[in-house]
Scaffold this active site. Structure first.
Site, PDB file in Angstrom:
ATOM      1  N   ASN A 100       0.814  -1.232   0.000  1.00 27.28           N
ATOM      2  CA  ASN A 100       0.000   0.000   0.000  1.00 27.28           C
ATOM      3  C   ASN A 100       0.840   1.273   0.000  1.00 27.28           C
ATOM      4  OD1 ASN A 100       0.901  -0.010   2.664  1.00 27.28           O
ATOM      5  ND2 ASN A 100      -1.060   0.631   3.517  1.00 27.28           N
ATOM      6  N   LYS A 101       2.164   1.157   0.024  1.00 28.47           N
ATOM      7  CA  LYS A 101       3.007   2.361   0.062  1.00 28.47           C
ATOM      8  C   LYS A 101       3.171   2.948  -1.348  1.00 28.47           C
ATOM      9  CE  LYS A 101       4.170   1.058   4.354  1.00 28.47           C
ATOM     10  NZ  LYS A 101       3.779   1.661   5.595  1.00 28.47           N
ATOM     11  N   GLN A 102       3.800   4.125  -1.419  1.00 31.50           N
ATOM     12  CA  GLN A 102       3.974   4.793  -2.714  1.00 31.50           C
ATOM     13  C   GLN A 102       4.666   3.881  -3.721  1.00 31.50           C
ATOM     14  OE1 GLN A 102       4.286   6.261   0.216  1.00 31.50           O
ATOM     15  NE2 GLN A 102       3.782   8.436   0.135  1.00 31.50           N
TER      16      GLN A 102
END
Ligand SMILES: *Cc1c(COP(=O)(O)O)cnc(C)c1O
Length: 394
Positions: A181-183
Site C-alpha cells: 500500500n506504500k507509494q
C-alpha cells in the site's frame, strides 16, 4: 458493482520483466539488484548509505539497535501512527513515550515532544503520518539541542519535500517501507538511509545474521591466513532482515517510475478534494503550506467534524463497505492498543488530540490508477452516508 479496494499496487510489465530477469539469473539473494536499489534510493534523497531490509519495521528495529537503544531507555514518539513505528522501540526493550499531536498536520510537534523528554530519553522517533512531512525539521532541531538522535520514520512519505529538504534526509537515519500500500512496493521490504558510516555498517551486519559488514574496514586475515571464512563468522547478534534480489528488482522498476507514480497520486488526491470541498461536516487532509513543500500522497484520509464521535464514524465506514467501497479507520491510537495499556498503563484521555482525531478519521480508496468514475462513486456514497447521519441527528 465493482469492489473498490482501499489500495492497490501499480505493477507494470517493467516490474514483471525485472522479476523474470532475476529468476533467470540464478542469483536470488545478496546480489547486484539490492546494491543498485540501495544506491539509487540513497542517491535520490541525498544520503551516503542505503541499507535494504525485509520490511520497514525491520529497518526501524535495526536503526534503534545500532543506536544502542535498549532496556531502561525511552524514545519519544507519536501515538498516532501505524503501530510498527512504536513496536520497533518495544522490540529493543525500550519504552515508547508518547506525546500528543498537532490537530492539523496530525504529526508530533517539537513543542509537544520536548515536554516528554527526560534524562532517560535516548532518541526521538518522528513519523510523516499519511505522507505529511510537517514539523520534521523542528523535531530535528529539538533532537540536536538535546544531543540525541532523531529517527525519521518515512515509511509513508517517500517522494515528499519539506522546506526544500527531501523526506528521508532528516535526522540520523530514515526508514522507508515498501509494503504493497506504500507509494512504491517490493511486496515486502524497506530501506534505511543514513550518512552515518558506523550506523550503516552495524545495520548491514545485523540484517545479515551479524556477519561482518562486507563494506566495512578491511580485516586482518584470520589465523592461518584464512580470508574467506566470513560467511560463518558472526560478530554480534544479528537477524535475517535481508531483501531478496527479486524484491529489489521490483523496487528498482518502481523507483524508475516514481515521478509518474507521485503525479498520479497527486491527481487522485486533487480530484477527491475538488469533489469533497463543498461537503459539510468533513475536514479534508491538510497540504503543508509553502512553495518549497511537496506532499507525497500515501493515503486519502478525511475526518468528520469535531462534533462527530466514533460510533457515527464507524457507522459511515460500515455503510461504505456495504456499498463495496473500501474504507478504514486509520489509525487507532497506539497507546490504547491492549498490550500498550497493559504494559505501560496508558489509558483513554492520555493524549486527547490524537484520540479525538483517531475517532473521526476515514481512509478512502486511494491508488494510482483510480479513475474519475471510481472517485465519483466513492464521494457519492460518502455523501449519502453522511446525509444519513445528519438525518439521524435531527
Ligand atoms: C508501513 C509503516 C511501517 C512499517 O512498514 P512494514 O514494511 O509494513 O514493516 C512503519 N511505520 C509506518 C508509519 C508505516 O506506515
Amino acid at each position: 458493482m465493482s469492489d473498490l479496494p482501499l489500495s492497490l499496487p501499480d505493477i507494470t510489465d517493467a516490474e514483471i520483466e525485472a522479476v523474470v530477469e532475476v529468476l533467470r539469473s540464478g542469483r536470488l539473494s545478496i546480489g547486484p539488484k539490492q546494491e543498485l536499489f540501495e544506491d539509487v534510493l540513497a542517491g535520490r534523497v541525498g544520503r551516503r548509505h542505503g541499507i535494504a531490509v525485509s520490511s520497514g519495521t525491520a529497518g526501524l528495529h535495526l536503526v534503534l539497535k545500532s543506536l544502542g537503544i535498549g532496556p531502561g531507555d525511552e524514545v519519544v514518539t507519536t501515538p498516532f501512527s501505524f503501530v510498527a513505528s512504536s513496536n520497533a522501540i518495544l522490540m529493543c526493550g525500550a519504552k515508547p513515550v508518547f506525546a500528543d499531536i498537532d490537530p492539523t498536520s496530525l504529526n508530533l510537534t517539537a513543542e509537544s515532544a520536548e515536554k516528554a523528554i527526560t534524562d532517560n530519553t535516548k532518541a526521538i522517533l518522528g513519523v510523516e503520518v499519511f505522507g505529511n512531512p510537517r514539523h520534521m525539521d523542528r523535531l530535528e532541531q529539538l533532537a540536536n539541542a538535546h544531543e540525541i538522535p532523531l529517527i525519521e520514520d518515512s515509511c509513508e512519505g517517500l517522494g515528499g519535500v519539506y522546506n526544500n529538504r527531501k523526506v528521508g534526509s532528516f535526522g540520523r537515519a530514515s526508514v522507508f517501507g515498501f509494503y504493497p500500500n506504500k507509494q512504491i512496493t517490493t511486496g515486502e521490504g524497506g530501506m534505511i538511509v543514513t550518512d552515518d558510516d558506523r550506523l550503516a555498517s552495524l545495520c548491514r551486519s545485523m540484517r545479515n545474521q551479524g556477519r561482518p559488514d562486507p563494506k566495512g574496514q578491511r580485516r586482518e586475515p584470520m589465523g592461518g591466513g584464512q580470508t574467506t571464512g566470513s560467511w560463518l563468522q558472526h560478530e554480534r547478534l544479528g537477524y535475517n532482515y535481508r531483501l531478496s534480489e527479486i524484491a529489489a528488482a521490483i523496487g528498482l522498476a518502481q523507483l524508475d517510475r516514481l515521478e509518474a507514480i507521485l503525479e498520479k497520486r497527486r491527481d487522485v488526491a486533487c480530484e477527491y478534494i475538488m469533489r469533497l470541498k463543498e461537503l459539510e461536516d468533513i475536514i479534508l487532509p491538510t497540504v503543508p503550506p509553502g512553495h518549497e513543500t511537496t506532499m507525497s500522497w500515501f493515503v486519502f484520509v478525511i475526518r468528520l467534524a469535531a462534533d462527530y464521535g466514533r460510533q457515527e464514524r464507524d457507522r459511515i465506514i460500515a455503510g461504505l463497505r456495504r456499498h463495496d467501497v473500501g474504507a478504514s479507520n486509520y489509525f487507532p491510537c497506539i497507546h490504547l492498543q491492549p498490550f500498550y495499556r497493559e504494559q505501560f498503563g496508558y489509558k483513554q484521555g492520555d493524549f486527547p488530540v490524537a484520540e479525538s482525531i483517531s475517532d473521526r478519521t476515514i481512509a478512502l480508496p486511494f491508488f494510482n490508477r483510480m479513475d474519475p468514475t471510481q472517485i465519483e462513486l466513492v464521494t457519492h456514497t460518502l455523501k449519502v452516508m453522511i446525509q444519513r447521519e445528519q438525518l439521524l441527528r435531527r
